[in-house]
Enzyme design. Structure first.
Site: not given
Length: 368
Positions: A66, A179, A213-214, A236, A330
């Site tokens: 992603h 990410d 995706e997130e 990922d 994150h």
């Protein structure tokens, strides 16, 4: 042709909250077009690069990662010019006060800061307290609501962490959006290498840089349905357990290669996960051993990828997931190992070139 580290740096420096992946599409598409036989973008923004064997009814392998990153959206501009926000994706709220952010206004990007109470006036019972999303505000230097509007800030404007790409010893790289831009870099390197193998391919290969995706984990599904692959492999990141606060749950660490997922599962609001196809899993482990590629094994709770939903599309799709270990997920300082990303590329290209026309995955062959 750029090296892998350059791809990672340039991709992570781009801004692209869920549904706003245009910068990443614009970066990746010309590279895909240089190597792929067909490149297209669907309505949602999924970027699809394909390589075809020319063999009638070829089997299809999908490899995806992603493009989007976590961030914020402006929900209100206060009369005094400060911005109230909502999170997009799993923003790590513990680290937010005092962070520098980029606010994507209609007139361009503005620097901003997530406000925090001045130390001298922080009351004893407030020290160590994690703010709620409702407490958060962003300071862009505007003196009023009208001033903010004149600067180009409106409700609905997107916000990302500010980029600060940093190299550390032992091949470690740090920035926001590792990410999953590190995995997007893998897709670009795969395109370069698959291009050289096209005459010998036995399966059609589809590389997808996917969206949202997130936010909802399902942005890739329209692209999957248009391809109807036999096999889907997702790339990922996954938490690395080599910092003082993380030791113990898992053996996955930086510099030990990508983690091949044996199971992941997310029970917090999304009751789904991945139990990969056993034959596909064994093949990946065997290839790693044969080619002396460092890999790790992973069981991860609280982690989920699109394969949790792809598995159940149409006739059922054999899936597997590869994870690039990352510290501080994150946050603006997600840290990965360049070696782990290199090994991810090596494992996937080795898998692709060993596929035969007769290769089968899934369980439909149990009864013939």
């Amino acid at each position: 042709m750029k090296d892998l580290k350059t791809y990672i740096q340039e991709l992570t420096e781009l801004r692209g909250v869920s549904s706003q992946e245009d910068n990443i599409i614009s970066y990746m598409a010309p590279i895909f077009e240089k190597y792929g036989q067909k490149v297209r973008v669907d309505t949602l923004g999924n970027l699809i690069c394909s390589f075809h064997t020319g063999i009638p009814n070829s089997k299809r392998l999908l490899i995806f990662a992603h493009m989007d990153e976590i961030g914020f959206i402006v929900r209100k501009v206060e009369q005094n010019g400060f911005l109230r926000v909502e999170r997009i994706g799993g923003v790590h709220i513990n680290v937010l006060p005092g962070l520098k952010v980029d606010v994507q206004g209609v007139k361009g990007v503005l620097p901003g800061f997530i406000g925090t109470t001045s130390h001298h006036f922080t009351k004893a019972h407030e020290k160590g307290k994690v703010p709620t999303t409702e407490d958060l505000y962003i300071d862009i230097g505007a003196t009023s609501k009208d001033h903010a509007h004149k600067l180009g800030i409106q409700v609905g404007c997107m916000i990302t962490y500010h980029s600060d790409f940093t190299e550390l010893p032992d091949n470690l790289l740090t920035n926001k959006a590792m990410d999953n831009r590190a995995a997007c870099a893998v897709l670009l390197k795969l395109a370069e290498q698959i291009y050289q193998w096209v005459p010998k391919l036995n399966w059609d290969i589809y590389l997808i840089a996917c969206v949202q995706e997130e936010f909802n984990i399902r942005g890739v599904l329209p692209a999957v349905r248009s391809i109807s692959p036999e096999v889907s492999i997702g790339i990922d990141i996954t938490p690395s357990f080599d910092t003082p606060d993380m030791v113990g749950y898992s053996d996955v660490i930086l510099n030990n290669g990508p983690a091949i997922t044996c199971m992941n599962f997310h029970g917090r609001g999304t009751l789904a996960g991945v139990l990969p196809d056993s034959k596909l899993l064994k093949t990946l482990f065997d290839i790693a051993e044969k080619n002396k590629i460092k890999i790790q094994r992973e069981v991860a709770l609280g982690v989920i990828t699109e394969n949790a939903f792809i598995s159940f599309e149409e006739k059922g799709i054999a899936t597997a997931s590869l994870s690039i270990p990352a510290r501080y997920t994150h946050t603006p300082i997600e840290t990965i190992s360049l070696r782990d990303v290199e090994n991810t590329v090596s494992l996937l290209i080795s898998f692709i070139i060993q596929l035969e026309k007769s290769t089968n995955f899934g369980r439909s062959q149990i009864i013939k």
